[in-house]
Motif scaffolding. Structure first.
Motif, short mmCIF file in Angstrom:
data_model
loop_
_atom_site.label_atom_id
_atom_site.label_comp_id
_atom_site.label_asym_id
_atom_site.label_seq_id
_atom_site.Cartn_x
_atom_site.Cartn_y
_atom_site.Cartn_z
N ALA A 74 126.59 14.74 24.67
CA ALA A 74 127.05 13.84 23.62
C ALA A 74 127.77 14.60 22.52
CB ALA A 74 125.87 13.08 23.04
N SER A 75 127.27 15.78 22.19
CA SER A 75 127.93 16.61 21.19
C SER A 75 129.35 16.98 21.61
CB SER A 75 127.10 17.87 20.95
OG SER A 75 127.75 18.76 20.08
N ALA A 76 129.52 17.28 22.87
CA ALA A 76 130.85 17.63 23.37
C ALA A 76 131.76 16.40 23.46
CB ALA A 76 130.74 18.28 24.75
N VAL A 77 131.21 15.26 23.85
CA VAL A 77 132.02 14.05 24.01
C VAL A 77 132.51 13.53 22.67
CG1 VAL A 77 131.94 11.63 24.72
CG2 VAL A 77 131.04 13.39 26.22
N ILE A 78 131.62 13.47 21.67
CA ILE A 78 132.04 12.92 20.38
C ILE A 78 132.49 13.99 19.38
CG2 ILE A 78 130.57 10.90 20.67
CD1 ILE A 78 128.64 12.09 18.64
N ASN A 79 132.45 15.25 19.81
CA ASN A 79 132.95 16.37 19.01
C ASN A 79 132.25 16.48 17.66
OD1 ASN A 79 134.50 18.64 18.67
ND2 ASN A 79 136.25 17.53 17.83
N ARG A 80 130.92 16.47 17.70
CA ARG A 80 130.10 16.64 16.50
C ARG A 80 129.06 17.71 16.77
NH1 ARG A 80 130.23 11.93 13.10
NH2 ARG A 80 128.93 13.12 11.68
N PRO A 81 128.68 18.50 15.76
CA PRO A 81 127.67 19.54 15.99
C PRO A 81 126.28 18.93 16.21
CG PRO A 81 128.29 19.45 13.68
CD PRO A 81 129.20 18.52 14.40
N LEU A 82 125.43 19.69 16.87
CA LEU A 82 124.07 19.23 17.18
C LEU A 82 123.27 18.86 15.94
CD1 LEU A 82 122.89 21.57 20.05
CD2 LEU A 82 123.39 19.14 20.18
N LYS A 83 123.49 19.58 14.85
CA LYS A 83 122.70 19.33 13.64
C LYS A 83 122.95 17.94 13.05
CE LYS A 83 126.06 21.57 10.77
NZ LYS A 83 126.39 21.55 9.43
N ASP A 84 124.02 17.26 13.45
CA ASP A 84 124.30 15.91 12.98
C ASP A 84 123.48 14.84 13.70
OD1 ASP A 84 126.12 17.03 11.29
OD2 ASP A 84 127.90 16.30 12.35
N PHE A 85 122.87 15.19 14.81
CA PHE A 85 122.10 14.23 15.61
C PHE A 85 120.71 14.05 15.03
CE2 PHE A 85 125.42 15.36 18.47
CZ PHE A 85 125.59 14.27 19.30
N ARG A 86 120.29 12.81 14.88
CA ARG A 86 118.96 12.51 14.37
C ARG A 86 117.88 13.06 15.30
NH1 ARG A 86 116.26 6.57 13.93
NH2 ARG A 86 114.35 7.24 12.89
N CYS A 87 118.10 12.95 16.61
CA CYS A 87 117.09 13.42 17.56
C CYS A 87 116.95 14.94 17.51
CB CYS A 87 117.41 12.94 18.97
SG CYS A 87 119.04 13.38 19.57
N TYR A 88 118.02 15.64 17.20
CA TYR A 88 117.95 17.11 17.07
C TYR A 88 117.11 17.48 15.85
CZ TYR A 88 119.41 21.96 16.54
OH TYR A 88 119.41 23.32 16.41
N THR A 89 117.32 16.77 14.76
CA THR A 89 116.55 17.03 13.54
C THR A 89 115.08 16.73 13.76
OG1 THR A 89 118.48 16.42 12.23
CG2 THR A 89 116.39 16.50 11.08
N LEU A 90 114.79 15.60 14.41
CA LEU A 90 113.39 15.26 14.70
C LEU A 90 112.75 16.29 15.62
CD1 LEU A 90 113.65 11.40 15.18
CD2 LEU A 90 112.69 12.63 13.24
N ARG A 91 113.51 16.79 16.56
CA ARG A 91 112.98 17.81 17.47
C ARG A 91 112.66 19.09 16.71
NH1 ARG A 91 115.69 18.50 23.18
NH2 ARG A 91 114.97 16.39 23.12
N GLN A 92 113.47 19.45 15.73
CA GLN A 92 113.22 20.65 14.94
C GLN A 92 112.00 20.48 14.03
OE1 GLN A 92 114.95 23.45 15.54
NE2 GLN A 92 115.92 22.22 17.11
N LEU A 93 111.78 19.25 13.56
CA LEU A 93 110.64 18.99 12.68
C LEU A 93 109.31 18.96 13.43
CD1 LEU A 93 112.17 16.22 10.42
CD2 LEU A 93 111.74 18.60 9.81
N ASN A 94 109.33 18.64 14.71
CA ASN A 94 108.13 18.52 15.53
C ASN A 94 108.23 19.39 16.78
OD1 ASN A 94 107.00 16.43 13.86
ND2 ASN A 94 108.52 15.06 14.76
#
Length: 100
Positions: A74-94
């Motif tokens: 998804a990061s490659a398709v929409i050309n956004r960094p991983l840190k912009d994804f809510r699920c990435y942030t939640l994964r880092q918090l837990n």
């Protein structure tokens, strides 16, 4: 979007719901995330064609959970960094919830 024909997806993507009864406009976020998780390249193209890149990006960025490989796709398709994804942030918090 009512005048657009419904997209053609492989029924195996939606194996756990009634495929014929899916409301593609009301449940757009569900459909988009499910297509990116379980669909192939043609399914993703159909999804982007039907919903448009803005709606696809919004649904993927706000998803609570995506598998790690789907996040990278998804990061490659929409050309956004991983840190912009809510699920990435939640994964880092837990970190204990996702043992990778």
């Amino acid at each position: 979007m009512a005048d657009k024909p419904i997209p053609v997806f492989d029924p195996r993507i939606f194996w756990d719901v009634a495929f014929e009864n899916i409301d593609y406009d009301a449940k757009a976020a569900f459909v988009i995330t499910r297509v990116f998780e379980r669909g192939d390249v043609q399914d993703i193209r159909n999804c982007r064609r039907y919903y448009g890149d803005e709606k696809v990006a919004e649904a993927l960025l706000n998803a609570k959970f995506l598998p790690e490989i789907t996040m990278y796709l998804a990061s490659a398709v929409i050309n956004r960094p991983l840190k912009d994804f809510r699920c990435y942030t939640l994964r880092q918090l837990n970190p204990t919830l996702f043992p990778y």
